[in-house]
Structure formats: C-alpha cells, structure tokens
Design a protein around this motif. Structure first.
Motif, short mmCIF file in Angstrom:
data_model
loop_
_atom_site.label_atom_id
_atom_site.label_comp_id
_atom_site.label_asym_id
_atom_site.label_seq_id
_atom_site.Cartn_x
_atom_site.Cartn_y
_atom_site.Cartn_z
N PRO A 93 0.84 -1.20 0.00
CA PRO A 93 0.00 0.00 0.00
C PRO A 93 0.88 1.26 0.00
O PRO A 93 1.97 1.25 0.57
CB PRO A 93 -0.80 -0.11 1.29
CG PRO A 93 -0.22 -1.22 2.07
CD PRO A 93 0.70 -2.00 1.21
N LYS A 94 0.38 2.32 -0.65
CA LYS A 94 1.16 3.55 -0.70
C LYS A 94 1.10 4.27 0.64
O LYS A 94 0.09 4.24 1.33
CB LYS A 94 0.62 4.48 -1.80
CG LYS A 94 0.53 3.82 -3.16
CD LYS A 94 1.87 3.32 -3.66
CE LYS A 94 1.75 2.68 -5.03
NZ LYS A 94 2.77 1.64 -5.26
N GLU A 95 2.19 4.90 0.96
CA GLU A 95 2.26 5.63 2.23
C GLU A 95 2.40 7.12 1.98
O GLU A 95 2.81 7.54 0.92
CB GLU A 95 3.52 5.20 3.00
CG GLU A 95 3.54 3.75 3.42
CD GLU A 95 4.92 3.34 3.91
OE1 GLU A 95 5.57 4.19 4.57
OE2 GLU A 95 5.33 2.22 3.62
N THR A 96 2.08 7.89 3.04
CA THR A 96 2.39 9.33 3.02
C THR A 96 3.55 9.56 3.98
O THR A 96 3.48 9.20 5.15
CB THR A 96 1.17 10.17 3.42
OG1 THR A 96 0.17 10.03 2.41
CG2 THR A 96 1.53 11.64 3.54
N ILE A 97 4.61 10.13 3.45
CA ILE A 97 5.85 10.30 4.21
C ILE A 97 6.06 11.79 4.47
O ILE A 97 6.06 12.59 3.53
CB ILE A 97 7.02 9.70 3.40
CG1 ILE A 97 6.82 8.18 3.28
CG2 ILE A 97 8.37 10.04 4.05
CD1 ILE A 97 7.50 7.55 2.10
N VAL A 98 6.22 12.16 5.73
CA VAL A 98 6.48 13.56 6.07
C VAL A 98 7.98 13.81 5.99
O VAL A 98 8.79 13.11 6.61
CB VAL A 98 5.96 13.90 7.48
CG1 VAL A 98 6.29 15.35 7.84
CG2 VAL A 98 4.45 13.67 7.56
N VAL A 99 8.34 14.81 5.19
CA VAL A 99 9.75 15.13 4.99
C VAL A 99 10.12 16.28 5.93
O VAL A 99 9.63 17.40 5.80
CB VAL A 99 9.99 15.53 3.51
CG1 VAL A 99 11.42 15.97 3.28
CG2 VAL A 99 9.62 14.36 2.59
N ASN A 100 11.00 15.98 6.89
CA ASN A 100 11.40 16.99 7.88
C ASN A 100 12.60 17.79 7.43
O ASN A 100 12.81 18.92 7.88
CB ASN A 100 11.70 16.32 9.22
CG ASN A 100 10.45 15.70 9.83
OD1 ASN A 100 9.42 16.36 9.94
ND2 ASN A 100 10.53 14.43 10.18
N GLY A 135 10.51 6.72 -5.61
CA GLY A 135 9.55 6.86 -4.52
C GLY A 135 8.49 5.76 -4.50
O GLY A 135 7.65 5.74 -3.61
N ALA A 136 8.52 4.86 -5.48
CA ALA A 136 7.59 3.72 -5.53
C ALA A 136 6.13 4.14 -5.41
O ALA A 136 5.30 3.39 -4.90
CB ALA A 136 7.95 2.71 -4.44
N GLY A 137 5.82 5.36 -5.84
CA GLY A 137 4.43 5.82 -5.84
C GLY A 137 3.97 6.38 -4.51
O GLY A 137 2.80 6.75 -4.37
#
Ligand code: DGU
Ligand code: CA
Ligand code: CA
Length: 197
Positions: free
Chosen positions: A4-11, A24-26
């Motif tokens: 499943p696709k994730e949402t990644i927070v970029v700090n 980024g594999a989507g």
C-alpha cells in the motif's frame, strides 16, 4: 506483492546525490511546514527534493504542502512525478543543466509551476500541466539563454502564459501538444517554433 502507498512527512530536504536514482515507488511525500515549507507564496522555502548533477527522481507524489518542490543542480531526470498541489512553485532549475521531465502532472499553483533560474535546456515530455499562473517562468529580469522543449503534453488553464521570459535569446519549441486557456501562451518569447499542436 503490492505494498500500500504511504504518506511520508519530509522533515529535512531529501538530497539525491550526483548520478543517483531516488525511486519513490508511488508514495506521497509532504513537507513538514515548519522545517521545510508550508507551500504558500512565501519565498525562501526549502525544497522537498534537491537533485544534484545527474540525479533521477521518479515515481513520486508530492502532496500538500509541497513547499518549494524540487530543486535541480545540473542535469536531472524527473520521471513520473505528480504534484497534487503545487507549493510556492513545483520545480526550480538552480544551476545550469539539461533537465528532463517525463510523464507525471502538476496542478493548483497560485503562480509559477516551473522556475528557471540558470541557463538550461528544459524538456517536458508527456506531461499534464493544469491550473497555475504560468507553466514556465525564466527568472524575472534575467537575460541568460534558455531553451524549452515541450512534447506530447496537455496544458490547460494557465492564467498568464505557458512560458514567460524577459530574455531576448531564449527559445521554445512545442510539438504534438494539446492546450487550452493558456493566456498569452509565449509571453516575451522571441523564438517560438511549433508543430502538430
Ligand atoms: O521576485 O527572486 O520566484 O525562485 C523575485 C524572486 C523570484 C524568485 C522565484 C523563485 O524571481 O523567488 O521562487
Ligand atoms: Ca517564487
Ligand atoms: Ca520558489
């Protein structure tokens, strides 16, 4: 197995080093609004991705907020990258190079989509661009030479232009592209060549 696709927070800005590939594999990447940028029209925000010379960025979704998007330093390939909501701008050429954007889309920008701040060749192929002030802007007041090539794309709803420049030597060529409601289309561009649009 399909993950499943994730949402990644970029700090902190993700740096793709010279010659390296970031896939980024989507997955969706969003900026931390306090450390990277809130995606408003405020200048000086950091990019979500910084591409060094020869880097590739692919299969990435940039979600809200997208801060200052993607910065390139030299040659870069940006493949299958989707900006769900353009931040201050979507991509900026910060240093000379040949930048190729292939596939993907960008939408919902208050002003600029792609910003050219250094002499460069920018190729945009099979891309969908919609709803922004202008799709491409060469740094206001700059007179360096830049070449833009657009192929097989769909461009809709630009308030001002597809490409705006103040340089009397910069050029654009657009082929096999569909467009509507794009304002002045070539704002200030002295050398235009088009076919099959
Ligand atoms: O208004 O320098 O929009 O790189 C002048 C500014 C402007 C840049 C550009 C960018 O040209 O900030 O985001
Ligand atoms: Ca700006
Ligand atoms: Ca910017």
């Amino acid at each position: 197995e399909v993950k499943p696709k994730e949402t990644i927070v970029v700090n902190n800005t993700i740096v793709v080093k010279a010659g390296e590939v970031f896939d980024g594999a989507g997955n969706r990447y969003v900026a931390n609004p306090t450390t990277v940028g809130d995606g408003s029209q405020k200048e000086g925000q950091k990019p979500v991705f910084r591409l060094e010379d020869g880097a590739t960025l692919k299969n990435v979704v940039l979600g809200v907020p997208a801060a200052d998007g993607v910065h390139t330093y030299g040659d870069a390939l940006i493949e299958n990258v989707v900006w769900e909501d353009i931040g201050e701008d979507a991509m900026t050429i910060k240093d000379e190079g040949h930048v190729v954007i292939r596939g993907g889309s960008a939408q919902h920008g208050s002003d600029k989509m792609f910003q050219i701040n250094a002499p460069s060749q920018l190729d945009i192929i099979n891309f969908t661009a919609r709803d922004a002030g202008k799709m491409i802007r060469q740094l206001g007041g700059s007179t360096f030479h830049t070449e833009v090539y657009i192929e097989g794309s769909v461009i809709t709803d630009m308030n001002e232009a597809i490409f705006r420049t103040d340089s009397s030597t910069s050029k654009v060529r657009m082929v096999n592209t569909r467009y509507s409601n794009v304002g002045n289309k070539w704002y200030g561009v002295k050398y235009v060549s088009e076919s099959g649009n």
